[in-house]
Design a protein around this motif. Structure first.
Motif, PDB file in Angstrom:
ATOM      1  N   SER A 171       0.782  -1.136  -0.153  1.00 40.32           N
ATOM      2  CA  SER A 171       0.153  -0.009   0.333  1.00 40.32           C
ATOM      3  C   SER A 171       1.110   1.472   0.144  1.00 40.32           C
ATOM      4  O   SER A 171       0.234   2.051  -0.306  1.00 40.32           O
ATOM      5  N   SER A 172       2.132   1.373   0.433  1.00 41.88           N
ATOM      6  CA  SER A 172       2.907   2.606   0.753  1.00 41.88           C
ATOM      7  C   SER A 172       4.118   2.310   0.281  1.00 41.88           C
ATOM      8  O   SER A 172       4.409   0.916   0.428  1.00 41.88           O
ATOM      9  N   ARG A 173       4.959   3.267   0.013  1.00 40.39           N
ATOM     10  CA  ARG A 173       6.092   3.248  -0.866  1.00 40.39           C
ATOM     11  C   ARG A 173       7.169   2.375   1.125  1.00 40.39           C
ATOM     12  O   ARG A 173       8.038   1.922   0.819  1.00 40.39           O
ATOM     13  N   ALA A 174       6.696   3.143   2.752  1.00 43.95           N
ATOM     14  CA  ALA A 174       7.064   2.724   3.399  1.00 43.95           C
ATOM     15  C   ALA A 174       6.932   1.272   3.467  1.00 43.95           C
ATOM     16  O   ALA A 174       7.848   0.430   4.320  1.00 43.95           O
ATOM     17  N   VAL A 175       5.962   0.639   3.319  1.00 41.68           N
ATOM     18  CA  VAL A 175       5.717  -0.834   3.436  1.00 41.68           C
ATOM     19  C   VAL A 175       7.044  -0.795   2.426  1.00 41.68           C
ATOM     20  O   VAL A 175       7.631  -2.329   2.862  1.00 41.68           O
ATOM     21  N   ALA A 176       7.034  -0.570   1.606  1.00 42.92           N
ATOM     22  CA  ALA A 176       7.494  -1.426   0.149  1.00 42.92           C
ATOM     23  C   ALA A 176       9.079  -1.745   0.480  1.00 42.92           C
ATOM     24  O   ALA A 176       9.745  -2.678   0.581  1.00 42.92           O
ATOM     25  N   GLU A 177       9.917  -0.116   1.443  1.00 37.81           N
ATOM     26  CA  GLU A 177      10.929  -0.410   1.884  1.00 37.81           C
ATOM     27  C   GLU A 177      11.500  -1.324   2.341  1.00 37.81           C
ATOM     28  O   GLU A 177      12.422  -2.152   2.857  1.00 37.81           O
TER      29      GLU A 177
END
Length: 219
Positions: free
Chosen positions: A49-55
């Motif tokens: 859902s978000s770049r933070a989770v992707a990181e």
């Protein structure tokens, strides 16, 4: 083991990299992180859902590489193996978030209703049915400075950024980062047909955006 794995030949230098990773060579690992992390982040964003989770997914994938390198058998490229770890983790996180969507439902199937080129650009009746009403622009006649200029590049970048996640990722890996069709299929778990259709649609949309910009520049 499938036919591709039986005929697989590792790229030059891969064995040395794998051995260095197994020895815990920090420089080799750091080089791989720098080389692949941007692409890994783009792929992870398709599932979560978000770049933070992707990181977080990318970080977890690298931990998986460290803990699993001793079991790497070399049946596929190291890059493919790394991205398989990434996509498995990303899919799990995406399912947990309720965001994960099968590739087959995001514009990858032939005959699913999405068209690559506006039907209005083709004649629908008469002797020349199916032919162009207005043919694509002949960009070879344009000055080279215009084709490679900063504004033109910006138009392409914006068109790619506006694509659906899967199309944006596939065209980026293929046309910007230079991945082969097989590498993209293996990393993203796509069939040959899906990969081809997704890439064609992405390229068609980017071409349409670029065509509109260049045609406007000529008038």
């Amino acid at each position: 083991m499938d036919a591709r794995e039986m005929s697989y030949a590792p790229p030059p230098g891969q064995a040395a990299i794998v051995e260095a990773l197994k020895r815990g060579d920090e420089r080799t690992f750091s080089d791989l992180v720098s080389k692949y992390s941007p692409s890994m982040l783009r792929v992870a964003r398709m599932y979560v859902s978000s770049r933070a989770v992707a990181e977080e997914v990318v970080q977890e994938a690298w931990l998986g590489v460290i803990s699993g390198i001793g079991r790497f058998e070399g049946r596929a490229s190291l890059k493919t193996w790394i991205f398989r770890i990434l996509t498995n983790i990303a899919k799990t996180r995406g399912e947990r978030e309720g965001r994960s969507v099968p590739f087959s439902s995001v514009g990858g199937r032939e005959g699913d209703g999405e068209v690559a080129v506006d039907p209005d650009r083709f004649l629908d009746a008469g002797r020349w049915a199916g032919h162009w009403t207005s043919a694509p622009s002949r960009w070879s006649e344009l000055p080279e400075e215009q084709l490679v200029g900063g504004e033109t590049v910006s138009v392409v970048e914006k068109a790619i950024a506006a694509l659906p996640d899967v199309q944006r990722t596939v065209i980026t890996l293929r046309d910007i980062e230079g991945w082969s069709s097989e590498e993209v299929r293996n990393a993203l778990d796509l069939s040959e047909t899906n990969q081809r259709v997704i890439l064609h649609r992405a390229r068609s949309k980017v071409r349409a955006a670029l065509e509109g910009y260049l045609d406007g520049e000529q008038t």
